[in-house]
Motif scaffolding. Structure first.
Motif, PDB file in Angstrom:
ATOM      1  N   LEU A   1      27.523  89.982  84.130  1.00 51.27           N
ATOM      2  CA  LEU A   1      27.545  88.578  84.547  1.00 51.27           C
ATOM      3  C   LEU A   1      27.085  88.425  85.997  1.00 51.27           C
ATOM      4  O   LEU A   1      26.324  87.505  86.317  1.00 51.27           O
ATOM      5  CB  LEU A   1      28.930  87.973  84.349  1.00 51.27           C
ATOM      6  CG  LEU A   1      29.063  86.492  84.699  1.00 51.27           C
ATOM      7  CD1 LEU A   1      28.105  85.627  83.888  1.00 51.27           C
ATOM      8  CD2 LEU A   1      30.497  86.027  84.498  1.00 51.27           C
ATOM      9  N   ALA A   2      27.500  89.311  86.871  1.00 52.90           N
ATOM     10  CA  ALA A   2      27.085  89.254  88.278  1.00 52.90           C
ATOM     11  C   ALA A   2      25.567  89.408  88.410  1.00 52.90           C
ATOM     12  O   ALA A   2      24.937  88.729  89.230  1.00 52.90           O
ATOM     13  CB  ALA A   2      27.804  90.315  89.090  1.00 52.90           C
ATOM     14  N   ILE A   3      24.978  90.269  87.608  1.00 50.89           N
ATOM     15  CA  ILE A   3      23.519  90.439  87.625  1.00 50.89           C
ATOM     16  C   ILE A   3      22.847  89.149  87.183  1.00 50.89           C
ATOM     17  O   ILE A   3      21.886  88.685  87.801  1.00 50.89           O
ATOM     18  CB  ILE A   3      23.103  91.627  86.732  1.00 50.89           C
ATOM     19  CG1 ILE A   3      23.597  92.936  87.351  1.00 50.89           C
ATOM     20  CG2 ILE A   3      21.588  91.650  86.521  1.00 50.89           C
ATOM     21  CD1 ILE A   3      23.480  94.151  86.445  1.00 50.89           C
ATOM     22  N   CYS A   4      23.342  88.542  86.119  1.00 51.14           N
ATOM     23  CA  CYS A   4      22.796  87.263  85.641  1.00 51.14           C
ATOM     24  C   CYS A   4      22.866  86.205  86.729  1.00 51.14           C
ATOM     25  O   CYS A   4      21.887  85.479  86.979  1.00 51.14           O
ATOM     26  CB  CYS A   4      23.566  86.784  84.414  1.00 51.14           C
ATOM     27  SG  CYS A   4      23.375  87.810  82.952  1.00 51.14           S
ATOM     28  N   GLU A   5      24.007  86.105  87.376  1.00 52.18           N
ATOM     29  CA  GLU A   5      24.203  85.099  88.422  1.00 52.18           C
ATOM     30  C   GLU A   5      23.261  85.325  89.604  1.00 52.18           C
ATOM     31  O   GLU A   5      22.757  84.376  90.207  1.00 52.18           O
ATOM     32  CB  GLU A   5      25.656  85.077  88.868  1.00 52.18           C
ATOM     33  CG  GLU A   5      26.577  84.519  87.791  1.00 52.18           C
ATOM     34  CD  GLU A   5      28.047  84.726  88.064  1.00 52.18           C
ATOM     35  OE1 GLU A   5      28.398  85.608  88.893  1.00 52.18           O
ATOM     36  OE2 GLU A   5      28.856  84.018  87.438  1.00 52.18           O
ATOM     37  N   HIS A   6      23.014  86.589  89.933  1.00 45.63           N
ATOM     38  CA  HIS A   6      22.078  86.923  91.011  1.00 45.63           C
ATOM     39  C   HIS A   6      20.685  86.371  90.700  1.00 45.63           C
ATOM     40  O   HIS A   6      20.044  85.751  91.564  1.00 45.63           O
ATOM     41  CB  HIS A   6      22.027  88.443  91.197  1.00 45.63           C
ATOM     42  CG  HIS A   6      20.921  88.903  92.082  1.00 45.63           C
ATOM     43  ND1 HIS A   6      20.987  88.812  93.456  1.00 45.63           N
ATOM     44  CD2 HIS A   6      19.722  89.446  91.793  1.00 45.63           C
ATOM     45  CE1 HIS A   6      19.867  89.290  93.972  1.00 45.63           C
ATOM     46  NE2 HIS A   6      19.078  89.674  92.982  1.00 45.63           N
ATOM     47  N   TYR A   7      20.217  86.586  89.491  1.00 47.87           N
ATOM     48  CA  TYR A   7      18.892  86.097  89.106  1.00 47.87           C
ATOM     49  C   TYR A   7      18.861  84.574  89.004  1.00 47.87           C
ATOM     50  O   TYR A   7      17.868  83.944  89.357  1.00 47.87           O
ATOM     51  CB  TYR A   7      18.444  86.727  87.788  1.00 47.87           C
ATOM     52  CG  TYR A   7      17.862  88.101  87.964  1.00 47.87           C
ATOM     53  CD1 TYR A   7      16.519  88.272  88.277  1.00 47.87           C
ATOM     54  CD2 TYR A   7      18.649  89.230  87.831  1.00 47.87           C
ATOM     55  CE1 TYR A   7      15.975  89.536  88.450  1.00 47.87           C
ATOM     56  CE2 TYR A   7      18.125  90.500  87.995  1.00 47.87           C
ATOM     57  CZ  TYR A   7      16.786  90.649  88.312  1.00 47.87           C
ATOM     58  OH  TYR A   7      16.252  91.898  88.488  1.00 47.87           O
ATOM     59  N   GLN A   8      19.942  83.976  88.528  1.00 46.92           N
ATOM     60  CA  GLN A   8      19.962  82.519  88.409  1.00 46.92           C
ATOM     61  C   GLN A   8      19.853  81.859  89.785  1.00 46.92           C
ATOM     62  O   GLN A   8      19.235  80.803  89.919  1.00 46.92           O
ATOM     63  CB  GLN A   8      21.217  82.042  87.692  1.00 46.92           C
ATOM     64  CG  GLN A   8      21.177  80.542  87.410  1.00 46.92           C
ATOM     65  CD  GLN A   8      22.430  80.033  86.779  1.00 46.92           C
ATOM     66  OE1 GLN A   8      23.527  80.439  87.166  1.00 46.92           O
ATOM     67  NE2 GLN A   8      22.282  79.151  85.802  1.00 46.92           N
TER      68      GLN A   8
ATOM     69  N   VAL B   1      19.235  79.952  82.531  1.00 46.89           N
ATOM     70  CA  VAL B   1      20.502  79.354  82.120  1.00 46.89           C
ATOM     71  C   VAL B   1      21.436  80.494  81.734  1.00 46.89           C
ATOM     72  O   VAL B   1      21.035  81.413  81.020  1.00 46.89           O
ATOM     73  CB  VAL B   1      20.306  78.421  80.901  1.00 46.89           C
ATOM     74  CG1 VAL B   1      21.635  77.918  80.379  1.00 46.89           C
ATOM     75  CG2 VAL B   1      19.384  77.278  81.246  1.00 46.89           C
ATOM     76  N   ILE B   2      22.670  80.421  82.200  1.00 47.61           N
ATOM     77  CA  ILE B   2      23.684  81.425  81.842  1.00 47.61           C
ATOM     78  C   ILE B   2      24.805  80.714  81.102  1.00 47.61           C
ATOM     79  O   ILE B   2      25.265  79.657  81.521  1.00 47.61           O
ATOM     80  CB  ILE B   2      24.287  82.096  83.084  1.00 47.61           C
ATOM     81  CG1 ILE B   2      23.218  82.818  83.898  1.00 47.61           C
ATOM     82  CG2 ILE B   2      25.404  83.069  82.674  1.00 47.61           C
ATOM     83  CD1 ILE B   2      23.722  83.299  85.241  1.00 47.61           C
ATOM     84  N   LYS B   3      25.232  81.334  80.022  1.00 49.24           N
ATOM     85  CA  LYS B   3      26.450  80.877  79.360  1.00 49.24           C
ATOM     86  C   LYS B   3      27.333  82.110  79.200  1.00 49.24           C
ATOM     87  O   LYS B   3      26.914  83.117  78.644  1.00 49.24           O
ATOM     88  CB  LYS B   3      26.169  80.239  78.012  1.00 49.24           C
ATOM     89  CG  LYS B   3      27.459  79.754  77.366  1.00 49.24           C
ATOM     90  CD  LYS B   3      27.255  78.584  76.486  1.00 49.24           C
ATOM     91  CE  LYS B   3      28.620  78.082  76.016  1.00 49.24           C
ATOM     92  NZ  LYS B   3      28.478  77.043  75.020  1.00 49.24           N
ATOM     93  N   HIS B   4      28.543  81.997  79.716  1.00 48.89           N
ATOM     94  CA  HIS B   4      29.508  83.104  79.650  1.00 48.89           C
ATOM     95  C   HIS B   4      30.619  82.730  78.678  1.00 48.89           C
ATOM     96  O   HIS B   4      31.138  81.613  78.707  1.00 48.89           O
ATOM     97  CB  HIS B   4      30.095  83.376  81.030  1.00 48.89           C
ATOM     98  CG  HIS B   4      31.244  84.314  81.015  1.00 48.89           C
ATOM     99  ND1 HIS B   4      31.086  85.667  80.812  1.00 48.89           N
ATOM    100  CD2 HIS B   4      32.571  84.107  81.142  1.00 48.89           C
ATOM    101  CE1 HIS B   4      32.286  86.236  80.840  1.00 48.89           C
ATOM    102  NE2 HIS B   4      33.196  85.306  81.023  1.00 48.89           N
ATOM    103  N   PHE B   5      30.957  83.655  77.819  1.00 44.74           N
ATOM    104  CA  PHE B   5      32.061  83.472  76.881  1.00 44.74           C
ATOM    105  C   PHE B   5      33.234  84.330  77.339  1.00 44.74           C
ATOM    106  O   PHE B   5      33.051  85.489  77.704  1.00 44.74           O
ATOM    107  CB  PHE B   5      31.638  83.891  75.467  1.00 44.74           C
ATOM    108  CG  PHE B   5      30.558  83.021  74.901  1.00 44.74           C
ATOM    109  CD1 PHE B   5      30.871  81.903  74.156  1.00 44.74           C
ATOM    110  CD2 PHE B   5      29.222  83.316  75.125  1.00 44.74           C
ATOM    111  CE1 PHE B   5      29.874  81.086  73.632  1.00 44.74           C
ATOM    112  CE2 PHE B   5      28.220  82.512  74.614  1.00 44.74           C
ATOM    113  CZ  PHE B   5      28.550  81.397  73.866  1.00 44.74           C
ATOM    114  N   ASP B   6      34.431  83.762  77.318  1.00 46.22           N
ATOM    115  CA  ASP B   6      35.630  84.498  77.728  1.00 46.22           C
ATOM    116  C   ASP B   6      36.118  85.469  76.664  1.00 46.22           C
ATOM    117  O   ASP B   6      36.827  86.421  76.979  1.00 46.22           O
ATOM    118  CB  ASP B   6      36.755  83.530  78.081  1.00 46.22           C
ATOM    119  CG  ASP B   6      36.455  82.761  79.363  1.00 46.22           C
ATOM    120  OD1 ASP B   6      35.799  83.334  80.256  1.00 46.22           O
ATOM    121  OD2 ASP B   6      36.876  81.599  79.462  1.00 46.22           O
ATOM    122  N   THR B   7      35.765  85.202  75.411  1.00 43.90           N
ATOM    123  CA  THR B   7      36.131  86.114  74.313  1.00 43.90           C
ATOM    124  C   THR B   7      34.865  86.483  73.567  1.00 43.90           C
ATOM    125  O   THR B   7      33.916  85.696  73.480  1.00 43.90           O
ATOM    126  CB  THR B   7      37.134  85.465  73.332  1.00 43.90           C
ATOM    127  OG1 THR B   7      36.553  84.276  72.796  1.00 43.90           O
ATOM    128  CG2 THR B   7      38.446  85.132  74.033  1.00 43.90           C
TER     129      THR B   7
END
Length: 88
Positions: free
Chosen positions: A47-54, A62-68
């Motif tokens: 997730l941190a890598i995704c956020e860096h690129y975003q 666009v990032i969508k994170h699922f908690d489960t």
């Protein structure tokens, strides 16, 4: 517009290479591509890598994170839904 949907689950080891590959295609990333990153409750640094690129490409990624954990099929379906909303 082309949408690239990437389901992600604990893939930090390969994720940067994957995203860079999409960004560096000969077709202009900024003009023709939307990258949809779907994090399926990863427990590593994905997730941190995704956020860096975003942060670098806020209009294209666009990032969508699922908690489960949802499973890869649910992520693909969500990616198609998001792509449709974006007009891809």
């Amino acid at each position: 517009m082309i949408a690239v949907i990437v389901p992600i689950y604990n893939t930090e080891q390969y994720l940067q290479e994957t995203i860079d590959s999409v960004i560096n295609q000969t077709l202009s990333f900024a003009e023709h591509t939307r990258l949809i990153l779907l994090d399926d409750a990863s427990t590593d640094g994905s997730l941190a890598i995704c956020e860096h690129y975003q942060k670098q490409y806020p209009e294209q990624i666009v990032i969508k994170h699922f908690d489960t954990n949802q499973g890869v099929s649910a992520l693909r379906n969500e990616g198609v839904r998001i792509a449709g909303e974006m007009g891809c």
